[in-house]
Write a protein that holds these residues in place. Structure first.
Motif, mmCIF file in Angstrom:
data_model
loop_
_atom_site.group_PDB
_atom_site.id
_atom_site.type_symbol
_atom_site.label_atom_id
_atom_site.label_comp_id
_atom_site.label_asym_id
_atom_site.label_seq_id
_atom_site.Cartn_x
_atom_site.Cartn_y
_atom_site.Cartn_z
ATOM 1 N N PRO A 55 -49.774 19.674 66.897
ATOM 2 C CA PRO A 55 -50.060 18.848 65.710
ATOM 3 C C PRO A 55 -48.971 17.841 65.379
ATOM 4 N N ALA A 56 -47.710 18.284 65.374
ATOM 5 C CA ALA A 56 -46.616 17.380 65.013
ATOM 6 C C ALA A 56 -46.507 16.222 66.002
ATOM 7 N N ARG A 57 -46.521 16.556 67.286
ATOM 8 C CA ARG A 57 -46.377 15.509 68.302
ATOM 9 C C ARG A 57 -47.498 14.492 68.212
ATOM 10 N N ASP A 58 -48.746 14.963 68.161
ATOM 11 C CA ASP A 58 -49.879 14.047 68.182
ATOM 12 C C ASP A 58 -50.004 13.243 66.895
ATOM 13 N N CYS A 59 -49.718 13.857 65.750
ATOM 14 C CA CYS A 59 -49.850 13.147 64.482
ATOM 15 C C CYS A 59 -48.740 12.122 64.297
ATOM 16 N N VAL A 60 -47.523 12.456 64.721
ATOM 17 C CA VAL A 60 -46.444 11.463 64.676
ATOM 18 C C VAL A 60 -46.764 10.311 65.625
ATOM 19 N N TYR A 61 -47.337 10.622 66.758
ATOM 20 C CA TYR A 61 -47.735 9.585 67.713
ATOM 21 C C TYR A 61 -48.765 8.640 67.086
ATOM 22 N N LEU A 62 -49.751 9.200 66.397
ATOM 23 C CA LEU A 62 -50.784 8.381 65.760
ATOM 24 C C LEU A 62 -50.203 7.548 64.620
ATOM 25 N N LEU A 63 -49.306 8.134 63.844
ATOM 26 C CA LEU A 63 -48.669 7.375 62.765
ATOM 27 C C LEU A 63 -47.825 6.233 63.327
ATOM 28 N N ALA A 64 -47.144 6.496 64.437
ATOM 29 C CA ALA A 64 -46.337 5.449 65.060
ATOM 30 C C ALA A 64 -47.218 4.277 65.505
ATOM 31 N N LEU A 65 -48.362 4.579 66.098
ATOM 32 C CA LEU A 65 -49.267 3.516 66.524
ATOM 33 C C LEU A 65 -49.877 2.794 65.327
ATOM 34 N N THR A 66 -50.092 3.521 64.233
ATOM 35 C CA THR A 66 -50.615 2.893 63.016
ATOM 36 C C THR A 66 -49.640 1.838 62.508
ATOM 37 N N VAL A 67 -48.373 2.201 62.426
ATOM 38 C CA VAL A 67 -47.351 1.259 61.960
ATOM 39 C C VAL A 67 -47.192 0.110 62.959
#
Length: 244
Positions: A55-67
């Motif tokens: 969860p942490a890895r994938d959600c941080v990855y998605l947030l990074a792409l969002t920004v």
């Protein structure tokens, strides 16, 4: 010279209900909704690992792409400097909307700033597409179909609301798909690399636009990168101690 193909005139006679529905659909591509959705995904995935085993890895990855998608949008909008359709920044709430809801309604159905490319189309294509690639729920084909459907609906809602021309959303979706493809290739779905990419795009946005929001996006990506790399080192150190 307008870059429209007659869509503004064609959609001018739509009923108020269509505008309201489009205003709700377009929230799926708003920055606030995407960030909240990713955070909610983290909470749900922490309890149910069938969504993702990291969860942490994938959600941080998605947030990074969002920004990163946001910063790329800002840079492109200011580089092209093309306006939105006439009247995009104003709206008259229908009679059935109570006075207390006028501000919220206007926020949902209007758009300001430059119009090309569509940030909503770019962001939904990139982030929902990334979600389809990294998550584990269902099978990948079904996830990709859902991501594509959401992207198309959000893009269409921007045209229906009269805040973008068709060419804006088509270009936004194309750039979003290209951004996703490049991000997947460069980052290998690693949060640190995605945050580094977003930091670089944030710096580009600050250099091109210099807006407060672009500075905030750069700051968020840079701080996220430092925190993630630091936490990675802490986890590695603890693992070494445990093994030792």
């Amino acid at each position: 010279m307008s870059r429209g193909i007659g869509e503004t005139e064609l959609l001018a006679g739509l009923p108020e209900a269509a505008t309201a529905v489009a205003g709700l659909v377009t929230q799926l591509g708003d920055m606030w909704f995407v960030v909240v959705a990713v955070c909610a995904l983290f909470v749900l995935a922490w309890r149910d690992r069938s969504l993702t085993d990291a969860p942490a890895r994938d959600c941080v990855y998605l947030l990074a792409l969002t920004v990163g998608a946001y910063s790329l949008t800002v840079a492109l909008k200011h580089a092209f400097g093309l306006p939105r359709p006439p009247g995009a920044a104003t709206a008259t709430p229908p009679a059935w909307v109570p006075a207390v809801g006028h501000a919220a309604y206007e926020s949902m159905v209007t758009g300001d700033g430059y119009g090309f490319p569509s940030g909503h189309a770019l962001k939904t294509t990139a982030v929902y597409g990334a979600g389809a690639l990294v998550l584990d729920a269902w099978d990948r084909d079904r996830r990709l179909v859902v991501a594509a459907a959401v992207s198309v609906l959000v893009a269409a809602s921007r045209v229906v609301l009269g805040v973008h021309y068709v060419v804006d959303v088509v270009a936004g979706a194309a750039v979003g798909a290209l951004f996703l493809a490049v991000a997947v290739r460069l980052t290998d779905q690693r949060p640190a690399r995605a945050l580094a990419l977003s930091t670089a795009l944030g710096a580009l946005a600050v250099g091109v636009a210099g807006t407060t929001k672009s500075v905030l996006a750069l700051s968020a990506a840079a701080v996220g990168l430092v925190v993630w790399v630091g936490s990675d080192r802490v986890r590695s150190a603890r693992a070494d101690v445990t093994e030792g």
